[in-house]
Design a protein around this motif. Structure first.
Motif, PDB file in Angstrom:
ATOM      1  N   SER A   1      89.675  -9.593  27.749  1.00 43.28           N
ATOM      2  CA  SER A   1      89.484  -8.184  28.069  1.00 43.28           C
ATOM      3  C   SER A   1      88.110  -8.071  29.038  1.00 43.28           C
ATOM      4  O   SER A   1      88.210  -7.343  29.759  1.00 43.28           O
ATOM      5  CB  SER A   1      89.283  -7.236  26.981  1.00 43.28           C
ATOM      6  OG  SER A   1      88.561  -7.943  26.071  1.00 43.28           O
ATOM      7  N   THR A   2      87.075  -8.993  28.624  1.00 43.75           N
ATOM      8  CA  THR A   2      85.832  -8.832  29.242  1.00 43.75           C
ATOM      9  C   THR A   2      86.316  -9.162  30.969  1.00 43.75           C
ATOM     10  O   THR A   2      85.511  -8.528  31.657  1.00 43.75           O
ATOM     11  CB  THR A   2      84.827 -10.085  28.703  1.00 43.75           C
ATOM     12  OG1 THR A   2      85.123 -10.043  27.388  1.00 43.75           O
ATOM     13  CG2 THR A   2      83.422  -9.636  29.061  1.00 43.75           C
ATOM     14  N   LEU A   3      87.137 -10.144  31.134  1.00 44.98           N
ATOM     15  CA  LEU A   3      87.181 -10.504  32.566  1.00 44.98           C
ATOM     16  C   LEU A   3      87.813  -9.223  33.344  1.00 44.98           C
ATOM     17  O   LEU A   3      87.475  -8.692  34.664  1.00 44.98           O
ATOM     18  CB  LEU A   3      88.125 -11.733  32.552  1.00 44.98           C
ATOM     19  CG  LEU A   3      87.472 -12.993  32.161  1.00 44.98           C
ATOM     20  CD1 LEU A   3      88.517 -14.130  32.189  1.00 44.98           C
ATOM     21  CD2 LEU A   3      86.342 -13.275  33.051  1.00 44.98           C
ATOM     22  N   TYR A   4      88.617  -8.425  32.784  1.00 47.24           N
ATOM     23  CA  TYR A   4      89.410  -7.321  33.545  1.00 47.24           C
ATOM     24  C   TYR A   4      88.263  -6.276  33.845  1.00 47.24           C
ATOM     25  O   TYR A   4      88.122  -5.663  34.753  1.00 47.24           O
ATOM     26  CB  TYR A   4      90.353  -6.649  32.446  1.00 47.24           C
ATOM     27  CG  TYR A   4      91.670  -7.428  32.646  1.00 47.24           C
ATOM     28  CD1 TYR A   4      92.710  -7.474  33.674  1.00 47.24           C
ATOM     29  CD2 TYR A   4      92.300  -8.413  31.324  1.00 47.24           C
ATOM     30  CE1 TYR A   4      93.832  -8.110  33.345  1.00 47.24           C
ATOM     31  CE2 TYR A   4      93.196  -8.989  31.378  1.00 47.24           C
ATOM     32  CZ  TYR A   4      94.419  -8.724  32.432  1.00 47.24           C
ATOM     33  OH  TYR A   4      95.242  -9.563  32.396  1.00 47.24           O
TER      34      TYR A   4
ATOM     35  N   ILE B   1      98.417  -7.747  42.330  1.00 46.51           N
ATOM     36  CA  ILE B   1      98.481  -6.721  43.186  1.00 46.51           C
ATOM     37  C   ILE B   1      97.195  -5.767  42.395  1.00 46.51           C
ATOM     38  O   ILE B   1      96.396  -5.210  43.148  1.00 46.51           O
ATOM     39  CB  ILE B   1      99.696  -5.848  43.061  1.00 46.51           C
ATOM     40  CG1 ILE B   1     100.788  -6.475  43.798  1.00 46.51           C
ATOM     41  CG2 ILE B   1      99.395  -4.436  43.673  1.00 46.51           C
ATOM     42  CD1 ILE B   1     102.065  -6.063  43.443  1.00 46.51           C
ATOM     43  N   VAL B   2      97.019  -5.733  41.132  1.00 49.74           N
ATOM     44  CA  VAL B   2      95.909  -4.973  40.696  1.00 49.74           C
ATOM     45  C   VAL B   2      94.562  -5.526  40.730  1.00 49.74           C
ATOM     46  O   VAL B   2      93.671  -4.948  41.231  1.00 49.74           O
ATOM     47  CB  VAL B   2      96.034  -4.610  38.999  1.00 49.74           C
ATOM     48  CG1 VAL B   2      95.165  -4.083  38.435  1.00 49.74           C
ATOM     49  CG2 VAL B   2      97.481  -4.046  39.007  1.00 49.74           C
ATOM     50  N   LEU B   3      94.431  -6.847  40.491  1.00 55.09           N
ATOM     51  CA  LEU B   3      93.001  -7.431  40.521  1.00 55.09           C
ATOM     52  C   LEU B   3      92.480  -7.746  41.896  1.00 55.09           C
ATOM     53  O   LEU B   3      91.663  -7.801  42.504  1.00 55.09           O
ATOM     54  CB  LEU B   3      92.678  -8.618  39.773  1.00 55.09           C
ATOM     55  CG  LEU B   3      92.948  -7.938  37.961  1.00 55.09           C
ATOM     56  CD1 LEU B   3      92.748  -9.486  37.173  1.00 55.09           C
ATOM     57  CD2 LEU B   3      91.897  -6.857  37.976  1.00 55.09           C
ATOM     58  N   GLY B   4      93.673  -8.669  42.692  1.00 59.44           N
ATOM     59  CA  GLY B   4      93.516  -8.919  44.169  1.00 59.44           C
ATOM     60  C   GLY B   4      92.221 -10.037  44.228  1.00 59.44           C
ATOM     61  O   GLY B   4      91.537 -10.320  44.981  1.00 59.44           O
TER      62      GLY B   4
ATOM     63  N   GLU C   1      96.793  -7.577  25.830  1.00 59.42           N
ATOM     64  CA  GLU C   1      98.085  -8.246  26.745  1.00 59.42           C
ATOM     65  C   GLU C   1      97.873  -7.979  28.147  1.00 59.42           C
ATOM     66  O   GLU C   1      97.017  -7.034  28.649  1.00 59.42           O
ATOM     67  CB  GLU C   1      99.357  -7.713  26.289  1.00 59.42           C
ATOM     68  CG  GLU C   1      99.692  -8.078  24.738  1.00 59.42           C
ATOM     69  CD  GLU C   1     101.178  -7.667  24.280  1.00 59.42           C
ATOM     70  OE1 GLU C   1     101.739  -6.607  24.761  1.00 59.42           O
ATOM     71  OE2 GLU C   1     101.543  -8.025  23.452  1.00 59.42           O
ATOM     72  N   ARG C   2      98.757  -8.327  29.155  1.00 60.70           N
ATOM     73  CA  ARG C   2      98.532  -8.380  30.589  1.00 60.70           C
ATOM     74  C   ARG C   2      98.486  -6.824  31.155  1.00 60.70           C
ATOM     75  O   ARG C   2      97.560  -6.425  31.927  1.00 60.70           O
ATOM     76  CB  ARG C   2      99.381  -9.285  31.144  1.00 60.70           C
ATOM     77  CG  ARG C   2      99.206 -10.702  31.256  1.00 60.70           C
ATOM     78  CD  ARG C   2     100.518 -11.501  31.555  1.00 60.70           C
ATOM     79  NE  ARG C   2     100.150 -13.045  31.454  1.00 60.70           N
ATOM     80  CZ  ARG C   2     100.551 -13.581  30.335  1.00 60.70           C
ATOM     81  NH1 ARG C   2     100.652 -13.026  29.199  1.00 60.70           N
ATOM     82  NH2 ARG C   2     100.373 -14.985  30.190  1.00 60.70           N
ATOM     83  N   ASP C   3      99.495  -6.026  30.459  1.00 58.09           N
ATOM     84  CA  ASP C   3      99.686  -4.681  30.951  1.00 58.09           C
ATOM     85  C   ASP C   3      98.332  -3.750  30.358  1.00 58.09           C
ATOM     86  O   ASP C   3      98.055  -2.919  31.084  1.00 58.09           O
ATOM     87  CB  ASP C   3     100.844  -4.062  30.526  1.00 58.09           C
ATOM     88  CG  ASP C   3     101.184  -4.209  28.903  1.00 58.09           C
ATOM     89  OD1 ASP C   3     100.533  -4.886  28.224  1.00 58.09           O
ATOM     90  OD2 ASP C   3     102.208  -3.681  28.600  1.00 58.09           O
ATOM     91  N   GLN C   4      98.020  -4.295  29.099  1.00 58.25           N
ATOM     92  CA  GLN C   4      96.631  -3.428  28.691  1.00 58.25           C
ATOM     93  C   GLN C   4      95.405  -3.934  29.557  1.00 58.25           C
ATOM     94  O   GLN C   4      94.628  -2.969  29.969  1.00 58.25           O
ATOM     95  CB  GLN C   4      96.279  -4.016  27.278  1.00 58.25           C
ATOM     96  CG  GLN C   4      97.260  -3.521  26.225  1.00 58.25           C
ATOM     97  CD  GLN C   4      97.071  -4.151  24.850  1.00 58.25           C
ATOM     98  OE1 GLN C   4      96.941  -5.288  24.668  1.00 58.25           O
ATOM     99  NE2 GLN C   4      96.596  -3.165  24.151  1.00 58.25           N
ATOM    100  N   GLY C   5      95.189  -5.273  29.817  1.00 56.21           N
ATOM    101  CA  GLY C   5      94.237  -5.556  30.966  1.00 56.21           C
ATOM    102  C   GLY C   5      94.547  -4.769  32.342  1.00 56.21           C
ATOM    103  O   GLY C   5      93.237  -4.249  32.608  1.00 56.21           O
ATOM    104  N   GLN C   6      95.440  -4.654  33.013  1.00 51.91           N
ATOM    105  CA  GLN C   6      95.507  -4.056  33.969  1.00 51.91           C
ATOM    106  C   GLN C   6      95.202  -2.442  33.755  1.00 51.91           C
ATOM    107  O   GLN C   6      94.685  -1.950  34.727  1.00 51.91           O
ATOM    108  CB  GLN C   6      97.211  -4.021  34.599  1.00 51.91           C
ATOM    109  CG  GLN C   6      97.483  -5.391  35.083  1.00 51.91           C
ATOM    110  CD  GLN C   6      98.900  -5.454  35.314  1.00 51.91           C
ATOM    111  OE1 GLN C   6      99.586  -4.668  36.005  1.00 51.91           O
ATOM    112  NE2 GLN C   6      99.716  -6.780  35.165  1.00 51.91           N
TER     113      GLN C   6
END
Length: 228
Positions: free
Chosen positions: A95-98, A6-9, A66-71
């Motif tokens: 993290s770079t990808l987020y 939902i966040v990244l799409g 972690e995933r929630d940090q990335g979001q």
């Protein structure tokens, strides 16, 4: 559908991220065994003792956000319309990808990352390209105190996720370029509590121009905004 989707799409970015997160998850047992002698420190709330002379253990470890940090990183970068993001400690590029996804979705800009281990730089560039985000990343190999010396223009967001004993020096290097309203997000402030204490104290002292709070993410994520 997961919250991450939902966040990244973006299925391509999400697929690479999930693969990397799973690879990191498979290293958890190694980390637990490595840190087991420091369990009393953790139980006392002192965090893990950081020894700069033993950084070789981390040469092949992901130890990502972690995933929630990335979001959270993605959403914050979108919220402030970040155009220039600096990352201390790219590792394998999770993290770079987020962050790069946020830069792309903001319309323009770069994530300037730095990583001292050449093998990790090679792999991170591979994963970033696979996710289709290479044009939004400038990944620099070497000592961050040197690779981050020549950043032009205002910095919108900084992610501090490298060796703890260098965090305060890196922040002082970048501080003049961080714009008012810019964010500094710091991982592991609970995990390496003693080593990062001077760094956190700097951010939490109003005289230094930041307002800062520790969030209960991954045992301690410092969220700071530059106000002066």
């Amino acid at each position: 559908m997961s919250d991450q989707n939902i966040v990244l799409g973006d299925p391509k970015v999400e697929a690479v991220l999930e693969r990397l997160h799973h690879a990191a998850d498979r290293q958890i047992l190694q980390l637990v065994l490595h840190y087991l002698p420091q369990l009393p420190r953790l139980l006392l709330g002192q965090g893990i003792h950081w020894n700069p002379a033993r950084t070789h253990f981390y040469r092949d470890k992901y130890i990502p956000i972690e995933r929630d940090q990335g979001q959270l990183l993605y959403l914050l970068a979108r919220a402030i319309n970040a155009q220039t993001i600096v990352e201390f400690g790219t590792s394998y590029g999770v993290s770079t990808l987020y962050l790069a996804a946020a830069i792309r979705d903001n319309g323009q800009g770069k994530v300037i990352g730095t990583e001292i281990i050449p093998e990790k730089v090679i792999q991170a560039r591979k994963y970033i390209a696979e996710a289709g985000l290479a044009e939004f990343v400038d990944l620099r190999e070497g000592d961050a105190l040197k690779t981050l010396q020549d950043i032009d223009g205002p910095i919108d967001l900084v992610l501090m996720d490298g060796y703890p004993h260098l965090a305060l020096d890196i922040l002082r290097l970048l501080h003049p370029q961080i714009r008012p309203g810019g964010l500094v997000i710091s991982d592991n402030v609970g995990t390496f509590k003693t080593a990062l204490n001077p760094y956190v104290e700097f951010l939490q002292a109003p005289i230094n121009g930041y307002r800062s709070s520790t969030l209960a993410l991954k045992g301690g994520t410092e969220l700071s905004i530059k106000v002066g």
